[in-house]
Design a protein around this motif. Sequence first.
Motif, PDB file in Angstrom:
ATOM      1  N   CYS A  48       0.861  -1.190   0.000  1.00  0.00           N
ATOM      2  CA  CYS A  48       0.000   0.000   0.000  1.00  0.00           C
ATOM      3  C   CYS A  48       0.893   1.234   0.000  1.00  0.00           C
ATOM      4  O   CYS A  48       1.796   1.360   0.817  1.00  0.00           O
ATOM      5  CB  CYS A  48      -0.910  -0.028   1.226  1.00  0.00           C
ATOM      6  SG  CYS A  48      -1.831   1.499   1.458  1.00  0.00           S
ATOM      7  N   ASP A  49       0.624   2.142  -0.935  1.00  0.00           N
ATOM      8  CA  ASP A  49       1.393   3.386  -1.063  1.00  0.00           C
ATOM      9  C   ASP A  49       1.409   4.196   0.217  1.00  0.00           C
ATOM     10  O   ASP A  49       2.383   4.870   0.519  1.00  0.00           O
ATOM     11  CB  ASP A  49       0.716   4.266  -2.119  1.00  0.00           C
ATOM     12  CG  ASP A  49       1.537   4.322  -3.378  1.00  0.00           C
ATOM     13  OD1 ASP A  49       2.564   3.625  -3.437  1.00  0.00           O
ATOM     14  OD2 ASP A  49       1.136   5.069  -4.295  1.00  0.00           O
ATOM     15  N   ARG A  50       0.296   4.131   0.923  1.00  0.00           N
ATOM     16  CA  ARG A  50       0.127   4.999   2.092  1.00  0.00           C
ATOM     17  C   ARG A  50       0.698   4.348   3.360  1.00  0.00           C
ATOM     18  O   ARG A  50       1.580   4.885   3.994  1.00  0.00           O
ATOM     19  CB  ARG A  50      -1.376   5.270   2.255  1.00  0.00           C
ATOM     20  CG  ARG A  50      -1.737   6.241   3.349  1.00  0.00           C
ATOM     21  CD  ARG A  50      -1.600   7.654   2.834  1.00  0.00           C
ATOM     22  NE  ARG A  50      -1.900   8.608   3.890  1.00  0.00           N
ATOM     23  CZ  ARG A  50      -2.959   9.405   3.890  1.00  0.00           C
ATOM     24  NH1 ARG A  50      -3.822   9.356   2.891  1.00  0.00           N
ATOM     25  NH2 ARG A  50      -3.153  10.264   4.876  1.00  0.00           N
ATOM     26  N   LEU A  55       0.616  -5.984  -0.193  1.00  0.00           N
ATOM     27  CA  LEU A  55      -0.585  -6.323  -0.959  1.00  0.00           C
ATOM     28  C   LEU A  55      -0.315  -7.636  -1.691  1.00  0.00           C
ATOM     29  O   LEU A  55       0.823  -7.926  -2.060  1.00  0.00           O
ATOM     30  CB  LEU A  55      -0.903  -5.220  -1.968  1.00  0.00           C
ATOM     31  CG  LEU A  55      -1.215  -3.836  -1.384  1.00  0.00           C
ATOM     32  CD1 LEU A  55      -1.393  -2.806  -2.494  1.00  0.00           C
ATOM     33  CD2 LEU A  55      -2.464  -3.887  -0.503  1.00  0.00           C
ATOM     34  N   ALA A  56      -1.362  -8.427  -1.882  1.00  0.00           N
ATOM     35  CA  ALA A  56      -1.197  -9.723  -2.523  1.00  0.00           C
ATOM     36  C   ALA A  56      -0.748  -9.547  -3.969  1.00  0.00           C
ATOM     37  O   ALA A  56       0.017 -10.333  -4.501  1.00  0.00           O
ATOM     38  CB  ALA A  56      -2.507 -10.498  -2.458  1.00  0.00           C
ATOM     39  N   TYR A  57      -1.233  -8.506  -4.620  1.00  0.00           N
ATOM     40  CA  TYR A  57      -0.831  -8.243  -6.011  1.00  0.00           C
ATOM     41  C   TYR A  57      -0.985  -6.746  -6.261  1.00  0.00           C
ATOM     42  O   TYR A  57      -1.715  -6.054  -5.542  1.00  0.00           O
ATOM     43  CB  TYR A  57      -1.687  -9.041  -6.996  1.00  0.00           C
ATOM     44  CG  TYR A  57      -3.166  -8.893  -6.763  1.00  0.00           C
ATOM     45  CD1 TYR A  57      -3.886  -7.863  -7.354  1.00  0.00           C
ATOM     46  CD2 TYR A  57      -3.837  -9.789  -5.919  1.00  0.00           C
ATOM     47  CE1 TYR A  57      -5.227  -7.714  -7.113  1.00  0.00           C
ATOM     48  CE2 TYR A  57      -5.190  -9.641  -5.671  1.00  0.00           C
ATOM     49  CZ  TYR A  57      -5.879  -8.603  -6.267  1.00  0.00           C
ATOM     50  OH  TYR A  57      -7.217  -8.438  -6.013  1.00  0.00           O
ATOM     51  N   ALA A  58      -0.299  -6.262  -7.269  1.00  0.00           N
ATOM     52  CA  ALA A  58      -0.427  -4.847  -7.624  1.00  0.00           C
ATOM     53  C   ALA A  58      -1.760  -4.657  -8.327  1.00  0.00           C
ATOM     54  O   ALA A  58      -1.982  -5.211  -9.398  1.00  0.00           O
ATOM     55  CB  ALA A  58       0.737  -4.441  -8.525  1.00  0.00           C
ATOM     56  N   LEU A  63      -3.622   1.578  -3.033  1.00  0.00           N
ATOM     57  CA  LEU A  63      -3.979   1.712  -1.626  1.00  0.00           C
ATOM     58  C   LEU A  63      -4.658   0.428  -1.148  1.00  0.00           C
ATOM     59  O   LEU A  63      -5.372  -0.224  -1.903  1.00  0.00           O
ATOM     60  CB  LEU A  63      -4.927   2.892  -1.421  1.00  0.00           C
ATOM     61  CG  LEU A  63      -4.356   4.278  -1.729  1.00  0.00           C
ATOM     62  CD1 LEU A  63      -5.415   5.345  -1.525  1.00  0.00           C
ATOM     63  CD2 LEU A  63      -3.129   4.573  -0.877  1.00  0.00           C
ATOM     64  N   CYS A  64      -4.421   0.091   0.134  1.00  0.00           N
ATOM     65  CA  CYS A  64      -5.121  -1.063   0.702  1.00  0.00           C
ATOM     66  C   CYS A  64      -6.552  -0.644   1.043  1.00  0.00           C
ATOM     67  O   CYS A  64      -6.885   0.538   1.035  1.00  0.00           O
ATOM     68  CB  CYS A  64      -4.382  -1.581   1.942  1.00  0.00           C
ATOM     69  SG  CYS A  64      -4.507  -0.512   3.374  1.00  0.00           S
TER      70      CYS A  64
END
Length: 245
Positions: A48-50, A55-58, A63-64
């Motif tokens: 997550c960028d924030r 994350l499981a994949y892009a 963001l999550c």
Amino acid sequence: MRSLGWAVRARLDNLLPPRCPLCRRYSLDTGLCAACWRGLVLINAPMCDRCGRPLAYAGPSDLCAACLTTPPPLELIRALAVYNDISRQLILQFKHGDGLHITPLLVRLMSPLLAGLASRHMLVVPIPLHRARYLKRRYNQAGELARALIRATPHGVDDGPIFAPNIITRPRPGRSQAGLSRQQRIRNLAGAFQVPPVEHARLAGRPILLIDDVMTTGATLYAAARCLSRAGSGPVRAMVVARVM
Ligand SMILES: [Zn+2]
Ligand SMILES: [Zn+2]
């Protein structure tokens, strides 16, 4: 070995291959033995960028789900590793006893993270312990880590990150956070941190990097970030050794 003097033993230790600080097997050039190194789950992309959650994949959004609905009061959060048995042992050794021997390993692993998060005139602020706990333990592990990281990370001449351990204080002892729910943790920490009036001028508009060892629910980082923002800081980022998933 007991009859050998400390200095002699120290010299012998220098001649032998270094030992893994967690299990005393011979270590690799990672600083840990092969088994412990495999057990350390470093957090890499996609995340997550924030908040930096793996994350499981892009996906289409970086963001999550949690940050899409309720973004944290911090610009960025990054953790070196997932909190598991190996990172827990690393942190425990760092925290207690003579755990300062873990510092070089943590610094080597976290220095690239700091370089990626640092910006000009940034204040690097370890999450403080409250006074009673500080007196008992004699040092604040987040502070030792922040200080060592800044010393080890190359940056610009005058305007690189500045170690600023006195920007926030923790006047209230507060209950231990262990065993509390997320909501209880947030209530428990309300008003826990303060920016001393003498620091307000230095803080104004400056970007902040908070440093802590473990992020559990994020309540501690959030409370510190809110306190800094209210006192007039610039954007607040955070870096931790490990985060609970
Ligand atoms: Zn090991
Ligand atoms: Zn997130």
